[in-house]
Design an enzyme around this catalytic site. Structure first.
Site, PDB file in Angstrom:
ATOM      1  N   ARG A  76      -0.165  -8.372  13.652  1.00 49.43           N
ATOM      2  CA  ARG A  76      -0.742  -7.433  12.635  1.00 49.43           C
ATOM      3  C   ARG A  76      -1.543  -8.153  11.765  1.00 49.43           C
ATOM      4  O   ARG A  76      -2.447  -7.898  11.150  1.00 49.43           O
ATOM      5  CB  ARG A  76       0.408  -6.602  11.857  1.00 49.43           C
ATOM      6  CG  ARG A  76       0.867  -5.623  12.898  1.00 49.43           C
ATOM      7  CD  ARG A  76       2.256  -5.117  12.189  1.00 49.43           C
ATOM      8  NE  ARG A  76       2.127  -4.508  11.081  1.00 49.43           N
ATOM      9  CZ  ARG A  76       3.591  -4.429  10.358  1.00 49.43           C
ATOM     10  NH1 ARG A  76       4.791  -4.779  10.945  1.00 49.43           N
ATOM     11  NH2 ARG A  76       3.605  -3.792   8.905  1.00 49.43           N
ATOM     12  N   LYS A 110       0.787  -1.309   0.105  1.00 53.24           N
ATOM     13  CA  LYS A 110       0.130   0.032  -0.090  1.00 53.24           C
ATOM     14  C   LYS A 110       0.792   1.170   0.215  1.00 53.24           C
ATOM     15  O   LYS A 110       0.665   1.990  -0.711  1.00 53.24           O
ATOM     16  CB  LYS A 110      -1.009  -0.031   1.294  1.00 53.24           C
ATOM     17  CG  LYS A 110      -1.776  -1.148   1.266  1.00 53.24           C
ATOM     18  CD  LYS A 110      -2.706  -1.083   2.506  1.00 53.24           C
ATOM     19  CE  LYS A 110      -2.127  -0.909   4.133  1.00 53.24           C
ATOM     20  NZ  LYS A 110      -1.529  -2.255   4.245  1.00 53.24           N
ATOM     21  N   ARG A 164      12.052  -1.017  11.504  1.00 50.50           N
ATOM     22  CA  ARG A 164      10.884  -0.531  11.980  1.00 50.50           C
ATOM     23  C   ARG A 164      10.163  -1.168  13.241  1.00 50.50           C
ATOM     24  O   ARG A 164      10.224  -2.663  13.171  1.00 50.50           O
ATOM     25  CB  ARG A 164       9.633  -0.676  10.897  1.00 50.50           C
ATOM     26  CG  ARG A 164       8.881   0.999  10.919  1.00 50.50           C
ATOM     27  CD  ARG A 164       7.926   0.734   9.663  1.00 50.50           C
ATOM     28  NE  ARG A 164       6.647   0.364  10.055  1.00 50.50           N
ATOM     29  CZ  ARG A 164       5.681   0.128   9.133  1.00 50.50           C
ATOM     30  NH1 ARG A 164       5.795   0.900   8.142  1.00 50.50           N
ATOM     31  NH2 ARG A 164       4.433  -0.579   9.427  1.00 50.50           N
ATOM     32  N   ARG A 219      12.174  -5.728   4.933  1.00 51.53           N
ATOM     33  CA  ARG A 219      11.887  -4.284   5.722  1.00 51.53           C
ATOM     34  C   ARG A 219      12.680  -4.201   6.881  1.00 51.53           C
ATOM     35  O   ARG A 219      13.241  -3.180   7.277  1.00 51.53           O
ATOM     36  CB  ARG A 219      10.650  -3.470   5.582  1.00 51.53           C
ATOM     37  CG  ARG A 219      10.442  -2.339   5.833  1.00 51.53           C
ATOM     38  CD  ARG A 219       9.214  -1.890   5.690  1.00 51.53           C
ATOM     39  NE  ARG A 219       8.002  -2.250   6.566  1.00 51.53           N
ATOM     40  CZ  ARG A 219       6.975  -1.899   6.394  1.00 51.53           C
ATOM     41  NH1 ARG A 219       6.474  -1.244   5.609  1.00 51.53           N
ATOM     42  NH2 ARG A 219       6.077  -2.548   7.084  1.00 51.53           N
ATOM     43  N   ARG A 255      -9.407   0.697   8.780  1.00 54.24           N
ATOM     44  CA  ARG A 255      -8.859  -0.743   9.320  1.00 54.24           C
ATOM     45  C   ARG A 255      -9.844  -1.604  10.015  1.00 54.24           C
ATOM     46  O   ARG A 255      -9.538  -2.545  10.482  1.00 54.24           O
ATOM     47  CB  ARG A 255      -7.587  -0.510  10.098  1.00 54.24           C
ATOM     48  CG  ARG A 255      -6.366  -0.772   9.424  1.00 54.24           C
ATOM     49  CD  ARG A 255      -5.253  -0.553  10.255  1.00 54.24           C
ATOM     50  NE  ARG A 255      -4.021  -1.133   9.917  1.00 54.24           N
ATOM     51  CZ  ARG A 255      -3.031  -0.452   9.145  1.00 54.24           C
ATOM     52  NH1 ARG A 255      -3.220   0.917   8.705  1.00 54.24           N
ATOM     53  NH2 ARG A 255      -1.742  -1.110   8.868  1.00 54.24           N
TER      54      ARG A 255
HETATM   55  P1  B4P Z   1       3.898  -1.782   2.392  1.00 55.56           P
HETATM   56  O1  B4P Z   1       2.752  -2.581   2.324  1.00 55.56           O
HETATM   57  O2  B4P Z   1       3.968  -0.805   1.344  1.00 55.56           O
HETATM   58  O3  B4P Z   1       3.951  -1.283   3.844  1.00 55.56           O
HETATM   59  P2  B4P Z   1       2.972  -0.260   4.647  1.00 55.56           P
HETATM   60  O4  B4P Z   1       2.164   0.638   3.591  1.00 55.56           O
HETATM   61  O5  B4P Z   1       3.837   0.476   5.682  1.00 55.56           O
HETATM   62  O6  B4P Z   1       1.802  -1.207   5.409  1.00 55.56           O
HETATM   63  P3  B4P Z   1       1.665  -1.642   6.771  1.00 55.56           P
HETATM   64  O7  B4P Z   1       0.078  -2.028   7.009  1.00 55.56           O
HETATM   65  O8  B4P Z   1       2.690  -2.714   7.075  1.00 55.56           O
HETATM   66  O9  B4P Z   1       1.759  -0.310   7.818  1.00 55.56           O
HETATM   67  P4  B4P Z   1       0.978   1.034   8.440  1.00 55.56           P
HETATM   68  O10 B4P Z   1       2.010   2.047   8.131  1.00 55.56           O
HETATM   69  O11 B4P Z   1      -0.174   1.186   7.544  1.00 55.56           O
HETATM   70  O12 B4P Z   1       5.073  -2.653   2.077  1.00 55.56           O
HETATM   71  C1  B4P Z   1       5.780  -3.499   2.940  1.00 55.56           C
HETATM   72  C2  B4P Z   1       7.419  -4.009   2.593  1.00 55.56           C
HETATM   73  O13 B4P Z   1       6.986  -4.756   1.227  1.00 55.56           O
HETATM   74  C3  B4P Z   1       8.256  -2.827   2.068  1.00 55.56           C
HETATM   75  O14 B4P Z   1       9.444  -3.276   2.647  1.00 55.56           O
HETATM   76  C4  B4P Z   1       8.153  -2.821   0.445  1.00 55.56           C
HETATM   77  O15 B4P Z   1       9.515  -2.309   0.127  1.00 55.56           O
HETATM   78  C5  B4P Z   1       7.772  -4.287   0.299  1.00 55.56           C
HETATM   79  N1  B4P Z   1       7.233  -4.190  -1.075  1.00 55.56           N
HETATM   80  C6  B4P Z   1       6.063  -3.773  -1.457  1.00 55.56           C
HETATM   81  N2  B4P Z   1       5.592  -3.923  -2.693  1.00 55.56           N
HETATM   82  C7  B4P Z   1       6.646  -4.905  -3.213  1.00 55.56           C
HETATM   83  C8  B4P Z   1       6.648  -5.696  -4.358  1.00 55.56           C
HETATM   84  N3  B4P Z   1       5.685  -5.595  -5.296  1.00 55.56           N
HETATM   85  N4  B4P Z   1       7.656  -6.639  -4.267  1.00 55.56           N
HETATM   86  C9  B4P Z   1       8.469  -6.816  -3.496  1.00 55.56           C
HETATM   87  N5  B4P Z   1       8.477  -6.187  -2.369  1.00 55.56           N
HETATM   88  C10 B4P Z   1       7.519  -5.327  -2.015  1.00 55.56           C
HETATM   89  O16 B4P Z   1       0.638   0.822   9.596  1.00 55.56           O
HETATM   90  C11 B4P Z   1       1.591   0.463  10.887  1.00 55.56           C
HETATM   91  C12 B4P Z   1       0.762   0.712  12.383  1.00 55.56           C
HETATM   92  O17 B4P Z   1       0.177   1.762  12.370  1.00 55.56           O
HETATM   93  C13 B4P Z   1      -0.502  -0.252  12.386  1.00 55.56           C
HETATM   94  O18 B4P Z   1      -0.095  -1.731  12.795  1.00 55.56           O
HETATM   95  C14 B4P Z   1      -1.220   0.421  13.593  1.00 55.56           C
HETATM   96  O19 B4P Z   1      -0.746   0.019  14.887  1.00 55.56           O
HETATM   97  C15 B4P Z   1      -1.249   1.698  13.286  1.00 55.56           C
HETATM   98  N6  B4P Z   1      -2.495   2.224  12.304  1.00 55.56           N
HETATM   99  C16 B4P Z   1      -2.228   2.902  10.937  1.00 55.56           C
HETATM  100  N7  B4P Z   1      -3.335   3.125  10.459  1.00 55.56           N
HETATM  101  C17 B4P Z   1      -4.334   2.770  11.528  1.00 55.56           C
HETATM  102  C18 B4P Z   1      -5.534   2.989  11.707  1.00 55.56           C
HETATM  103  N8  B4P Z   1      -6.349   3.302  10.507  1.00 55.56           N
HETATM  104  N9  B4P Z   1      -6.279   2.365  12.506  1.00 55.56           N
HETATM  105  C19 B4P Z   1      -5.637   1.986  13.811  1.00 55.56           C
HETATM  106  N10 B4P Z   1      -4.264   1.753  13.743  1.00 55.56           N
HETATM  107  C20 B4P Z   1      -3.469   2.469  12.650  1.00 55.56           C
END
Ligand code: B4P
Length: 192
Positions: free
Chosen positions: A144, A13, A133, A127, A88
């Site tokens: 998660r 995402k 992180r 990552r 979420r």
């Molecule tokens: P991503 O999937 O892009 O990671 P993200 O956006 O950071 O999502 P995530 O759900 O983990 O965290 P968020 O910040 O939303 O990428 C992951 C990895 O995969 C990267 O290393 C990337 O390089 C790799 N990758 C991506 N595409 C690829 C491909 N095609 N091929 C190979 N590798 C690839 O949330 C973090 C925390 O914040 C949550 O756990 C929660 O505690 C809190 N939070 C956020 N939003 C919330 C909400 N709405 N309500 C409550 N808590 C919330």
């Protein structure tokens, strides 16, 4: 264009939202990034969110909605946005729907990035090595993924029922996934 990206942790995402932002010229709103900025700033909200995030659980709906309302009140969202990480759970989906109706900015697309669990785990482990992180530890990742299955997966059904859902295969290179998303955003009437 107003678009929400859905998908499990590690589905890409944040990665794709950064690219879509350049392509669509609308802001990328990541609730994860907003929360991490609060944690880094050491604000009251950040202090409340820090441990919850590190454990892999969800921060309270009340905090998230306040943060989002604040973000949507900024003028740069007038021409659209890419929302990443919210909603979420069903309560957040409902709150967002009401908020967007109130500000007359209904969602155009909900794009789900579909990636099998073993690949999610592999990507997050990558990552963890590269960025360290706090919530990428194996224990937090397990939480998660469970939180996603229990609370976030029903949100996909919410958008399906609202006729806004598009499922995109999230397996493959960054460019391949990006191109699939762009193709999915072409309005049906232009497809032929
Ligand atoms: P991503 O999937 O892009 O990671 P993200 O956006 O950071 O999502 P995530 O759900 O983990 O965290 P968020 O910040 O939303 O990428 C992951 C990895 O995969 C990267 O290393 C990337 O390089 C790799 N990758 C991506 N595409 C690829 C491909 N095609 N091929 C190979 N590798 C690839 O949330 C973090 C925390 O914040 C949550 O756990 C929660 O505690 C809190 N939070 C956020 N939003 C919330 C909400 N709405 N309500 C409550 N808590 C919330």
């Amino acid at each position: 264009m107003r678009l929400v990206l859905l998908g499990a942790p590690g589905s890409g995402k944040g990665t794709q939202a950064a690219r879509l932002k350049e392509h669509l010229q609308v802001p990328h709103i990541s609730t994860g990034d907003l929360l991490r900025a609060e944690v880094a700033a050491g604000s009251k909200l950040g202090l409340e969110a820090k441990e919850v995030m590190a454990s892999g659980n969800l921060v309270s709906d009340e905090i998230l909605l306040g943060m989002l309302e604040d973000r949507f009140s900024r003028p740069d969202t007038r021409d659209g946005f890419i929302l990443d990480g919210y909603p979420r759970n069903l309560a957040q989906a409902d709150a967002l729907d009401k908020l967007l109706t109130r500000i007359r900015q209904p969602m155009d697309y909900a794009v789900q990035l579909d990636v099998p669990t073993d690949l999610l785990v592999e990507r997050i482990a990558g990552r963890a090595k590269a960025e360290g992180r706090a919530d990428d530890s194996p224990e937090s990742v397990r939480t998660r993924l469970k939180v996603y299955d229990d609370q976030t997966a029903p949100v996909i059904e919410f958008y399906r029922q609202h006729g806004q859902l598009t499922v995109v295969d999230g397996v493959g290179g960054l460019d391949d996934v990006f191109n699939r998303i762009i193709e999915a955003l072409v309005p049906a009437k232009e497809v032929g």
